[in-house]
Design an enzyme around this catalytic site. Structure first.
Site, PDB file in Angstrom:
ATOM      1  N   ARG A  24       6.455  -1.030   4.870  1.00 48.53           N
ATOM      2  CA  ARG A  24       6.741  -0.430   3.565  1.00 48.53           C
ATOM      3  C   ARG A  24       8.122   0.219   3.615  1.00 48.53           C
ATOM      4  O   ARG A  24       8.384   1.053   4.477  1.00 48.53           O
ATOM      5  CB  ARG A  24       5.670   0.601   3.233  1.00 48.53           C
ATOM      6  N   CYS A  81      -5.481   2.508  -5.308  1.00 47.25           N
ATOM      7  CA  CYS A  81      -4.032   2.311  -5.121  1.00 47.25           C
ATOM      8  C   CYS A  81      -3.295   1.935  -6.402  1.00 47.25           C
ATOM      9  O   CYS A  81      -2.090   2.137  -6.493  1.00 47.25           O
ATOM     10  CB  CYS A  81      -3.781   1.266  -4.049  1.00 47.25           C
ATOM     11  N   CYS A 101      -5.115  -6.512   2.765  1.00 48.30           N
ATOM     12  CA  CYS A 101      -5.619  -5.147   2.879  1.00 48.30           C
ATOM     13  C   CYS A 101      -6.937  -5.102   3.647  1.00 48.30           C
ATOM     14  O   CYS A 101      -7.923  -5.726   3.236  1.00 48.30           O
ATOM     15  CB  CYS A 101      -5.805  -4.527   1.497  1.00 48.30           C
ATOM     16  N   CYS A 159     -11.004  -1.774  -3.991  1.00 43.77           N
ATOM     17  CA  CYS A 159     -11.914  -0.803  -3.388  1.00 43.77           C
ATOM     18  C   CYS A 159     -11.688   0.538  -4.078  1.00 43.77           C
ATOM     19  O   CYS A 159     -10.764   0.679  -4.888  1.00 43.77           O
ATOM     20  CB  CYS A 159     -11.690  -0.717  -1.871  1.00 43.77           C
ATOM     21  N   LYS A 168      -2.207  11.988   4.064  1.00 45.52           N
ATOM     22  CA  LYS A 168      -1.032  11.599   3.279  1.00 45.52           C
ATOM     23  C   LYS A 168      -0.745  12.622   2.184  1.00 45.52           C
ATOM     24  O   LYS A 168      -1.660  13.345   1.739  1.00 45.52           O
ATOM     25  CB  LYS A 168      -1.260  10.218   2.663  1.00 45.52           C
TER      26      LYS A 168
END
Ligand code: SRM
Ligand code: SF4
Length: 577
Positions: free
Chosen positions: A87, A495, A452, A491, A226
Site C-alpha cells: 500500500r 473497508c 483479501c 466481510c 490502526k
C-alpha cells in the site's frame, strides 16, 4: 506539543488481561525491524516468518495468498501461492503525473498489472512476489512516495477533501492534512534500513525510562490498533470524516480556514455475531484553531496509546476506548495533553459523501476533471482500457492527480486549452462518468476475493453485475437517475464504509450478504440491518418492493436513505457504548 511519554508497561496498565501476542511481537521488534531481513533472504519459501507478517504491515506490506488457488494447491501439497499487497501512502491523495507514471510502470513490471485506488486515497499493488518486494519498495520511494505506515498500528494515510485549488481554504486544509501526516509518521529508521539500505541509527532508545527517544509519540509498542484521520471541507464529505478515529471539519470565513471542529471515535468494523462490536460515527468534542491541530491530533493519539485495549484487538479501536471511558473524560484528556481548551463546536453542513463527476472549475482558467474508476481498479480489460487511459492522460497532463476517497481520480488544474484533448482521452478509454449509470457512480466495493484473506463473500468482482440488475429495477420504477449510495464489502470489517451507505451489503458467506439500509448522503448516519444472510434473488426482491414505494413518495424525501428511515422501514440506529 504536550510531549507526554510513557513506558510500554504504562501503556498496558489500563487493561486487566495480559497483552495480546501482537503486542509482544511489536514490543520485541526493535522498532519495527523484527526479522524481516532474514525473512526476505530465505529463498526456500515465498512467505515471510509468522511474526514478521505483523511487522511488515507497518511497512505497508501484507502477506496474502491467492484464495482462488488455495484448495487446489492444498490438494497438490504445495505451499499457498504467496504474494504481497503493498500500500502506497499518499496523504490527501495528491500524486503528480510523473509519480503516477512510475507507479503505473511498477504495476506492470512488479505486480499483477493493476493499480488499486483505495477508499483512503492511497494506491495498492497486488501480487508482488517476495523476491521483488525490496526493489518494488525502493522504486516507489524513488518517486518520493512511500509505503511506511500505510498499514499497521499507527496513523494511516491521512485523507483530505479532494477538490484541488477550488478555494484557498481547500489548499489550507490539504496543508493541514499533510502536516498531520508528517507529524504522526513513525520515526524509526527500520524502514530505511530494510528497504533502502539505510544505516542503522543506534543507541537512541531508552525503553526503560520515561521517554522514548526513538518514537516519542508512539513508544516501542506503537498503538493498540490502526488509527485513521481525515480532514473535510464542507459541504463535501467525500472523505467520510465521521468514519475516522479522528476527523477535522474545516470551518471557513472569507475563504480562510479559521479552525476545525474535532470529531473523535468513528470506525466501521464489527464482527458478525459479536454484540460487543459496532460501527460508530465520530462525535464532535469541540473546535480548535489551525495552530492547535497538531497538538490535538497528538493528544488524541497518545490518549488512545495509553488507554486503548491491548489485550483484545477486536475491542481496541478508539471508538471502544471512548465508549468505555466516556466522551467527557476523553475531551478532558485531550485538552490536558494538548494544553488547550477546545471551544464550542461551530456550525457546518455536509451535503454529499460522493464525488462530483466531470468538469468543475479550479483556479482561474483551470479546470478539474473527476473520472470514474469502477471500484478503484485501474486495469485494462477486453471491455475497457482504464490503465492505458490514465497513463495517456498522465503523459499529457504535466500536473497533479488527486485520488478520492470514493476510489476515483481527479485530473487537477487542467488549463482551458487542454480540456478538449484530456476529455477525448478519457472518453476513448471509458473514464468519463457519462458511460455509467448513476447508481454505479455512487457505489464502492472493497477488494474482497481473491486477495483479501478476510473475505467471506465476493465484493469488487461481483458488485458491478449486481448493480446492473438493481439499476434495471430502478429504471422500471422511473428512478434511473437516483444516485443511491450503495456499498459492498466481502466481510463486516467495513473497508468500503458500508455502514454509512444508503444501501450497504456486507458479506456473510459465499453468495450471501446482510442488507443494511438508511445511511444519509451526508455520510453522518449509521444504517440499520434490514435483512440478514440473503442471496441475490432475495436482495433484488427486497429492494424492488422498497423502490416501488419510494417511487410513489420520492418527492417528500431528499434521498432513499432518508425515505427508509422516515417511512420506518428500518429504525434509525442508536449510539452504542
Ligand atoms: Fe480495510 C483489513 C483493504 C479501508 C477496516 N483492509 C483490511 C485488509 C488489509 C485485510 C487484512 O487485514 O488481511 C484488506 C486488504 C485487501 C486486499 O487484498 O487488498 C483491506 N481497507 C482495504 C482497502 C484497500 C479497501 C478498498 O477497497 O479500498 C482500503 C485501504 C485504505 C487505505 O488506503 O489505507 C481499506 N478498511 C478500510 C476502511 C475505510 C476507511 O478507512 O476509510 C475501513 C473502515 C474504517 C475503520 O477502520 O473502522 C477498514 N480493514 C478494516 C478492518 C476492520 C478494522 C476494525 O478495527 O474494525 C480490517 C481488519 C483488521 O484490521 O483486523 C481491515
Ligand atoms: Fe477484505 Fe473485509 Fe476489507 Fe473487504 S471489508 S477488503 S473482505 S477485510
Amino acid at each position: 506539543m504536550a510531549g507526554i511519554c510513557v513506558t510500554s508497561t504504562d501503556m498496558t496498565a489500563s487493561n486487566d488481561k495480559p497483552p495480546s501476542d501482537v503486542e509482544r511481537i511489536k514490543t520485541g521488534s526493535d522498532y519495527l525491524r523484527g526479522t524481516l531481513v532474514e525473512s526476505l533472504a530465505d529463498s526456500i519459501t515465498g512467505a515471510i516468518r509468522a511474526d514478521d507478517t505483523h511487522i511488515s504491515k507497518f511497512h505497508g506490506i501484507y502477506q496474502q495468498d491467492d484464495r482462488d488457488l488455495r484448495s487446489e494447491r492444498r490438494k497438490q501439497k504445495l505451499e499457498p501461492a504467496y504474494s504481497f499487497m503493498l500500500r502506497v501512502r499518499i496523504p490527501g491523495g495528491v500524486v503528480s503525473t510523473r509519480q503516477w507514471l512510475v507507479l503505473d510502470d511498477l504495476a506492470t513490471t512488479h505486480a499483477n498489472d493493476t493499480l488499486r485506488i483505495t477508499t483512503r486515497q492511497a494506491v495498492q499493488y497486488h501480487g508482488v512476489i517476495k523476491r521483488r518486494l525490496k526493489d518494488t519498495v525502493a522504486r516507489i520511494n524513488s518517486t518520493l512516495v512511500d509505503t511506511l505506515a500505510a498499514c499497521g498500528d499507527v496513523n494511516r494515510n491521512v485523507m483530505c477533501t479532494a477538490t484541488p485549488e477550488l478555494t484557498n481554504s481547500h489548499a489550507q486544509a490539504l496543508k493541514t492534512a499533510q502536516q498531520i501526516s508528517d507529524h504522526l509518521t513513525p520515526r524509526t529508521t527500520a524502514y530505511h534500513e530494510i528497504w533502502l539500505d539505510g544505516k542503522k541509527i543506534q543507541g537512541v532508545s531508552d525503553k526503560q525510562g520515561v521517554s522514548d527517544k526513538v518514537e516519542p509519540i508512539y513508544g516501542a509498542s506503537y498503538l493498540p490498533r490502526k488509527f485513521k484521520i481525515a480532514v473535510a471541507v464542507p459541504p463535501q464529505n467525500d472523505v467520510d470524516v465521521f468514519t475516522n478515529d479522528l476527523g477535522f471539519i474545516a470551518i471557513t470565513a472569507n475563504d480562510d480556514v479559521v479552525g476545525y471542529n474535532v470529531a473523535v471515535g468513528g470506525g466501521m468494523g464489527m464482527t458478525h455475531g459479536d454484540p460487543e462490536t459496532w460501527p460508530r460515527t465520530a462525535s464532535i468534542i469541540g473546535f480548535c484553531t489551525p495552530d492547535q491541530v497538531l497538538s490535538v491530533a497528538e493528544a488524541v493519539v497518545t490518549t488512545q496509546r495509553d488507554f486503548g485495549n491491548r489485550s483484545e484487538r477486536k475491542y481496541a479501536r478508539l471508538k471502544y476506548t471512548i465508549d468505555r471511558y466516556g466522551l467527557e473524560w476523553f475531551r478532558e484528556q485531550v485538552q490536558e495533553r494538548a494544553g488547550i481548551t477546545l471551544s464550542k463546536e461551530r456550525h457546518y453542513q455536509f451535503v454529499a459523501n460522493g464525488d462530483r463527476y466531470g468538469w468543475s472549475p479550479a483556479s482561474e482558467n483551470h479546470w478539474n476533471l473527476t473520472l470514474f474508476v469502477e471500484n478503484g481498479r485501474v486495469t485494462d480489460t477486453a471491455a475497457k482500457t482504464l490503465k492505458t487511459g490514465v497513463r495517456e492522460i498522465a503523459e499529457t497532463h504535466r500536473g497533479e492527480f488527486r485520488l478520492t476517497g470514493n476510489q476515483n481520480i481527479v485530473i487537477a488544474n487542467v488549463a482551458a486549452a487542454d480540456k478538449q484533448h484530456i476529455e477525448s482521452l478519457a472518453r476513448r478509454h471509458g473514464l468519463m462518468a457519462a458511460n455509467h449509470h448513476a447508481l454505479g457512480m455512487a457505489s464502492m466495493a472493497c477488494v474482497g476475493f481473491p486477495t483479501c484473506g478476510l473475505a467471506m463473500a465476493e465484493s469488487e468482482r461481483y458488485l458491478p453485475e449486481l448493480l446492473d440488475r438493481i439499476h434495471h429495477q430502478l429504471e422500471h420504477h422511473g428512478l434511473d437517475d437516483e444516485a443511491i449510495v450503495t456499498r459492498m464489502t466481502g466481510c463486516p470489517n467495513g473497508c468500503a464504509r458500508p455502514y454509512v451507505a444508503e444501501i450497504g451489503l456486507v458479506g456473510k458467506a459465499p453468495g450471501r450478504y446482510n442488507l443494511y439500509l438508511g445511511g444519509s448522503h451526508a455520510g453522518d448516519r449509521i444504517n440499520s440491518l434490514y435483512r440478514e444472510n440473503i442471496d441475490e434473488a432475495q436482495i433484488l426482491s427486497s429492494l424492488d418492493k422498497l423502490f416501488a414505494s419510494y417511487a410513489q413518495q420520492k418527492q417528500h424525501y431528499s434521498g432513499f436513505g432518508d425515505f427508509v428511515i422516515d417511512a420506518r422501514i428500518v429504525e434509525e440506529s442508536r449510539p452504542h457504548g
